[in-house]
Scaffold this motif. Sequence first.
Motif, short mmCIF file in Angstrom:
data_model
loop_
_atom_site.label_atom_id
_atom_site.label_comp_id
_atom_site.label_asym_id
_atom_site.label_seq_id
_atom_site.Cartn_x
_atom_site.Cartn_y
_atom_site.Cartn_z
N THR A 59 8.31 30.66 2.20
CA THR A 59 7.04 29.98 1.95
C THR A 59 6.29 30.65 0.80
OG1 THR A 59 6.91 29.33 4.27
CG2 THR A 59 4.87 29.22 2.99
N MET A 60 6.33 31.97 0.76
CA MET A 60 5.67 32.70 -0.33
C MET A 60 6.34 32.38 -1.67
SD MET A 60 4.90 36.78 -0.62
CE MET A 60 6.62 37.21 -0.57
N ILE A 61 7.67 32.32 -1.68
CA ILE A 61 8.39 31.97 -2.91
C ILE A 61 8.03 30.56 -3.34
CG2 ILE A 61 10.70 31.47 -3.82
CD1 ILE A 61 11.68 33.84 -2.02
N ALA A 62 8.01 29.63 -2.40
CA ALA A 62 7.68 28.24 -2.73
C ALA A 62 6.26 28.15 -3.29
CB ALA A 62 7.81 27.36 -1.49
N TYR A 63 5.34 28.89 -2.71
CA TYR A 63 3.94 28.87 -3.19
C TYR A 63 3.84 29.41 -4.61
CZ TYR A 63 -1.02 29.96 -3.54
OH TYR A 63 -2.32 30.05 -3.95
N LYS A 64 4.50 30.52 -4.87
CA LYS A 64 4.45 31.11 -6.22
C LYS A 64 5.09 30.17 -7.24
CE LYS A 64 2.36 34.90 -5.28
NZ LYS A 64 1.02 35.16 -5.79
N LEU A 65 6.23 29.55 -6.87
CA LEU A 65 6.86 28.60 -7.78
C LEU A 65 5.97 27.39 -8.03
CD1 LEU A 65 10.55 28.66 -6.49
CD2 LEU A 65 9.71 29.52 -8.68
N TRP A 66 5.28 26.92 -6.99
CA TRP A 66 4.38 25.78 -7.14
C TRP A 66 3.22 26.13 -8.08
CZ3 TRP A 66 4.53 20.81 -6.57
CH2 TRP A 66 3.35 20.09 -6.60
N GLN A 67 2.67 27.31 -7.91
CA GLN A 67 1.58 27.74 -8.80
C GLN A 67 2.05 27.76 -10.25
OE1 GLN A 67 0.38 31.56 -7.18
NE2 GLN A 67 -1.60 30.68 -6.62
N ARG A 68 3.22 28.34 -10.48
CA ARG A 68 3.75 28.43 -11.84
C ARG A 68 4.02 27.03 -12.40
NH1 ARG A 68 9.07 31.80 -13.37
NH2 ARG A 68 9.61 30.92 -11.35
N ASP A 69 4.54 26.12 -11.56
CA ASP A 69 4.82 24.76 -11.99
C ASP A 69 3.53 24.03 -12.35
OD1 ASP A 69 6.76 22.47 -12.22
OD2 ASP A 69 5.43 21.65 -10.66
N GLN A 70 2.49 24.21 -11.56
CA GLN A 70 1.22 23.55 -11.84
C GLN A 70 0.58 24.09 -13.11
OE1 GLN A 70 -0.10 20.78 -10.14
NE2 GLN A 70 2.03 20.94 -9.54
N ARG A 71 0.67 25.41 -13.33
CA ARG A 71 0.14 25.98 -14.57
C ARG A 71 0.88 25.42 -15.77
NH1 ARG A 71 -0.36 30.86 -11.60
NH2 ARG A 71 1.68 31.51 -12.32
N ALA A 72 2.18 25.28 -15.67
CA ALA A 72 2.99 24.76 -16.77
C ALA A 72 2.64 23.28 -17.04
CB ALA A 72 4.47 24.91 -16.47
N ARG A 73 2.42 22.51 -15.99
CA ARG A 73 2.11 21.09 -16.16
C ARG A 73 0.72 20.88 -16.76
NH1 ARG A 73 4.72 16.77 -13.50
NH2 ARG A 73 2.74 15.73 -13.28
N HIS A 74 -0.20 21.75 -16.44
CA HIS A 74 -1.58 21.58 -16.92
C HIS A 74 -1.89 22.45 -18.12
CE1 HIS A 74 -2.48 18.98 -13.59
NE2 HIS A 74 -2.08 19.89 -12.74
#
Length: 83
Positions: A64-79
């Motif tokens: 879950t921690m890995i998924a959260y960190k990947l999601w944060q990085r993905d959102q930063r890249a998209r925005h």
Amino acid sequence: MSEAPEVRPPVVTPVRVVIAVCLVAPFVAMLWVGSYAKVDPTFIGIPFFYWYQMAWVLISTALTMIAYKLWQRDQRARHGGTK
């Protein structure tokens, strides 16, 4: 008249697939009871059935921690890094 904001369709990327696997894996592991419904091997005297489930508590936390960190990085890249 104001224009409606542009709505982008959802995008499936390899990172999002990894996120989904991280979040689904614990459910699959726990719902597949036949794979761990046994006594052996024991760990410090604890039957496999119990220590396997307790191990998944730790594994689920890490995934879950890995998924959260990947999601944060993905959102930063998209925005564009504005978050």
